[in-house]
Design an enzyme around this catalytic site. Structure first.
Site, PDB file in Angstrom:
ATOM      1  N   ASN A  96       0.805  -1.234   0.000  1.00 55.15           N
ATOM      2  CA  ASN A  96       0.000   0.000   0.000  1.00 55.15           C
ATOM      3  C   ASN A  96       0.832   1.276   0.000  1.00 55.15           C
ATOM      4  OD1 ASN A  96      -2.473   1.779   0.998  1.00 55.15           O
ATOM      5  ND2 ASN A  96      -0.806   2.053   2.483  1.00 55.15           N
ATOM      6  N   SER A 149      -4.079   2.670  -8.367  1.00 59.17           N
ATOM      7  CA  SER A 149      -4.762   3.967  -8.372  1.00 59.17           C
ATOM      8  C   SER A 149      -5.597   4.071  -9.639  1.00 59.17           C
ATOM      9  CB  SER A 149      -3.708   5.095  -8.382  1.00 59.17           C
ATOM     10  OG  SER A 149      -4.304   6.344  -8.671  1.00 59.17           O
ATOM     11  N   TYR A 162       4.148   8.616 -11.686  1.00 64.84           N
ATOM     12  CA  TYR A 162       3.129   7.957 -10.854  1.00 64.84           C
ATOM     13  C   TYR A 162       2.241   7.055 -11.717  1.00 64.84           C
ATOM     14  CZ  TYR A 162      -0.444   7.699  -7.123  1.00 64.84           C
ATOM     15  OH  TYR A 162      -1.335   7.269  -6.158  1.00 64.84           O
ATOM     16  N   ALA A 164       2.874   5.804 -14.668  1.00 68.00           N
ATOM     17  CA  ALA A 164       3.652   4.675 -15.202  1.00 68.00           C
ATOM     18  C   ALA A 164       3.816   3.592 -14.129  1.00 68.00           C
ATOM     19  CB  ALA A 164       5.020   5.164 -15.683  1.00 68.00           C
ATOM     20  N   LYS A 166       1.941   3.044 -11.391  1.00 68.97           N
ATOM     21  CA  LYS A 166       0.669   2.418 -11.027  1.00 68.97           C
ATOM     22  C   LYS A 166       0.177   1.485 -12.138  1.00 68.97           C
ATOM     23  CE  LYS A 166      -0.066   4.194  -6.897  1.00 68.97           C
ATOM     24  NZ  LYS A 166       0.055   3.331  -5.702  1.00 68.97           N
ATOM     25  N   ILE A 195      -9.222  10.051  -2.352  1.00 66.37           N
ATOM     26  CA  ILE A 195      -9.426   9.652  -0.964  1.00 66.37           C
ATOM     27  C   ILE A 195      -8.789  10.707  -0.043  1.00 66.37           C
ATOM     28  CG2 ILE A 195      -9.245   7.721   0.657  1.00 66.37           C
ATOM     29  CD1 ILE A 195     -10.384   6.840  -2.097  1.00 66.37           C
TER      30      ILE A 195
HETATM   31  P1  NAD Z   1      -0.501   8.660   2.763  1.00 74.62           P
HETATM   32  O1  NAD Z   1       0.531   9.654   2.380  1.00 74.62           O
HETATM   33  O2  NAD Z   1      -1.531   9.053   3.753  1.00 74.62           O
HETATM   34  O3  NAD Z   1       0.187   7.313   3.246  1.00 74.62           O
HETATM   35  C1  NAD Z   1       1.284   6.748   2.571  1.00 74.62           C
HETATM   36  C2  NAD Z   1       2.184   6.058   3.586  1.00 74.62           C
HETATM   37  O4  NAD Z   1       3.278   5.440   2.875  1.00 74.62           O
HETATM   38  C3  NAD Z   1       2.814   7.047   4.578  1.00 74.62           C
HETATM   39  O5  NAD Z   1       2.624   6.614   5.915  1.00 74.62           O
HETATM   40  C4  NAD Z   1       4.281   7.077   4.194  1.00 74.62           C
HETATM   41  O6  NAD Z   1       5.155   7.321   5.289  1.00 74.62           O
HETATM   42  C5  NAD Z   1       4.461   5.680   3.612  1.00 74.62           C
HETATM   43  N1  NAD Z   1       5.652   5.618   2.757  1.00 74.62           N
HETATM   44  C6  NAD Z   1       5.983   6.490   1.764  1.00 74.62           C
HETATM   45  N2  NAD Z   1       7.179   6.171   1.247  1.00 74.62           N
HETATM   46  C7  NAD Z   1       7.609   5.070   1.921  1.00 74.62           C
HETATM   47  C8  NAD Z   1       8.785   4.287   1.855  1.00 74.62           C
HETATM   48  N3  NAD Z   1       9.796   4.570   1.004  1.00 74.62           N
HETATM   49  N4  NAD Z   1       8.912   3.224   2.690  1.00 74.62           N
HETATM   50  C9  NAD Z   1       7.914   2.942   3.580  1.00 74.62           C
HETATM   51  N5  NAD Z   1       6.797   3.664   3.698  1.00 74.62           N
HETATM   52  C10 NAD Z   1       6.635   4.718   2.877  1.00 74.62           C
HETATM   53  O7  NAD Z   1      -1.182   8.268   1.370  1.00 74.62           O
HETATM   54  P2  NAD Z   1      -2.387   7.280   0.992  1.00 74.62           P
HETATM   55  O8  NAD Z   1      -3.262   8.055   0.109  1.00 74.62           O
HETATM   56  O9  NAD Z   1      -2.937   6.584   2.163  1.00 74.62           O
HETATM   57  O10 NAD Z   1      -1.585   6.247   0.076  1.00 74.62           O
HETATM   58  C11 NAD Z   1      -1.755   4.842   0.143  1.00 74.62           C
HETATM   59  C12 NAD Z   1      -1.695   4.262  -1.261  1.00 74.62           C
HETATM   60  O11 NAD Z   1      -2.868   4.670  -1.971  1.00 74.62           O
HETATM   61  C13 NAD Z   1      -0.515   4.763  -2.094  1.00 74.62           C
HETATM   62  O12 NAD Z   1       0.008   3.677  -2.837  1.00 74.62           O
HETATM   63  C14 NAD Z   1      -1.143   5.774  -3.014  1.00 74.62           C
HETATM   64  O13 NAD Z   1      -0.398   5.933  -4.196  1.00 74.62           O
HETATM   65  C15 NAD Z   1      -2.496   5.178  -3.250  1.00 74.62           C
HETATM   66  N6  NAD Z   1      -3.548   6.066  -3.725  1.00 74.62           N
HETATM   67  C16 NAD Z   1      -3.949   7.175  -3.027  1.00 74.62           C
HETATM   68  C17 NAD Z   1      -5.008   7.941  -3.484  1.00 74.62           C
HETATM   69  C18 NAD Z   1      -5.554   9.145  -2.726  1.00 74.62           C
HETATM   70  O14 NAD Z   1      -6.403   9.856  -3.245  1.00 74.62           O
HETATM   71  N7  NAD Z   1      -5.114   9.384  -1.506  1.00 74.62           N
HETATM   72  C19 NAD Z   1      -5.642   7.600  -4.678  1.00 74.62           C
HETATM   73  C20 NAD Z   1      -5.214   6.485  -5.376  1.00 74.62           C
HETATM   74  C21 NAD Z   1      -4.183   5.710  -4.889  1.00 74.62           C
END
Ligand code: NAD
Length: 258
Positions: A96, A149, A162, A164, A166, A195
């Site tokens: 995640n 995503s 991003y 590419a 995903k 989200i």
């Molecule tokens: P977030 O920033 O709240 O959480 C991401 C977490 O990943 C953080 O706690 C961060 O410290 C951790 N992280 C980042 N780089 C890291 C690394 N090198 N090693 C270990 N941990 C690391 O973001 P989120 O929105 O909860 O993201 C979760 C997933 O959902 C991600 O893969 C993101 O790309 C994806 N996503 C998010 C959205 C959105 O709208 N928020 C939409 C589509 C997909």
């Protein structure tokens, strides 16, 4: 007595959640813990990770945190081995953790953004899967769930690393679903839409509202727990005939034309 045969329980299953310190990772860790799973929480950020693990253990759940930079392949192998050792196995892997760096293709720091993005969003999944695989093979209902995503299904300006990465996650998911299907290991992918998490925190509320009203069928951003429930569904033993899917959890973003 029940009339059906398949289990909807993750009780006592060992679930690794990466990026568990924030957003969807935190909600997923909480949900799996609520459902009785033993949670291995991974994140690069010690303090919020400790807080999330504390929330779970104070609630009486079995959970432990591992601080890990997922762009460090050697460290991934050590941590996954330690998790398997600590809990006595691995049943579920949720990839995640993520970052989002926007940059134009001709920007000075484009290649740095590309390398970092691909490392965390795609290559790290390969390393966690390779390290967890021997343990998943010993699990009765092994599950791999990758969080991609809606950017894997469409695109946003300045988001090419991003998008590419995903899109790579969806391809990796499909390919490994085929490769590991003979071993009853399912590999699936969730594509969240917009989200409310740390990643979207900087977007002003009014911009979120305008975007959601224009583009999202449900006309709102989601809370991270709404995605966590989709992830949990794919992790259930009963979901044993679902593999290789790319599941949008996007409030209808990808199906809305007008
Ligand atoms: P977030 O920033 O709240 O959480 C991401 C977490 O990943 C953080 O706690 C961060 O410290 C951790 N992280 C980042 N780089 C890291 C690394 N090198 N090693 C270990 N941990 C690391 O973001 P989120 O929105 O909860 O993201 C979760 C997933 O959902 C991600 O893969 C993101 O790309 C994806 N996503 C998010 C959205 C959105 O709208 N928020 C939409 C589509 C997909």
């Amino acid at each position: 007595m029940t009339l059906s045969t398949l289990s909807r329980s993750v009780v006592a299953k060992v679930a690794i959640i990466t990026g568990a310190a924030s957003g969807m990772g935190r909600s997923t860790a909480h949900l799996f813990a609520d459902e009785g799973a033993r949670v291995a929480a991974i994140d690069i950020n010690q303090e919020p990770l400790d807080a999330v693990v504390g929330e779970m253990t104070e609630a009486g759940y079995e959970a432990k945190g591992w601080v890990l930079d997922l762009s460090d392949a050697d460290a991934i192998a050590l941590v996954i081995a330690d998790i398997a050792d600590h809990f006595g196995g691995i049943d579920i892997l949720v990839n995640n953790a993520g970052i989002s760096i926007g940059t134009p293709i001709d920007g000075d720091d484009y290649m740095a953004a590309w390398d970092k993005t691909l490392a965390v969003l795609l290559t790290a999944h390969v390393h966690t899967i390779r390290a967890a695989l021997p343990h998943l093979r010993n699990a009765p209902h092994p599950r791999i769930i990758n969080i991609a995503s809606t950017e894997a299904l469409g695109a946003t300006r300045f988001g090419s690393p991003y998008t590419a990465a995903k899109t790579g996650v969806t391809g990796l998911t499909r390919s490994l679903a085929v490769e590991l299907g003979g071993e009853e290991i399912t590999v699936n992918c969730v594509c969240p839409g917009p989200i409310n998490t740390g990643m979207t925190d900087a977007i002003p509320d009014e911009h979120k509202e305008i975007f959601a009203k224009r583009r999202v069928a449900l006309r709102r951003y989601a809370e991270p727990e709404e995605v966590a429930h989709a992830t949990l569904s794919l992790a259930l033993p009963a979901s044993q005939y679902i593999t290789g899917v790319t599941l949008p959890v996007d409030g209808g973003l990808t199906i809305r034309n007008a």
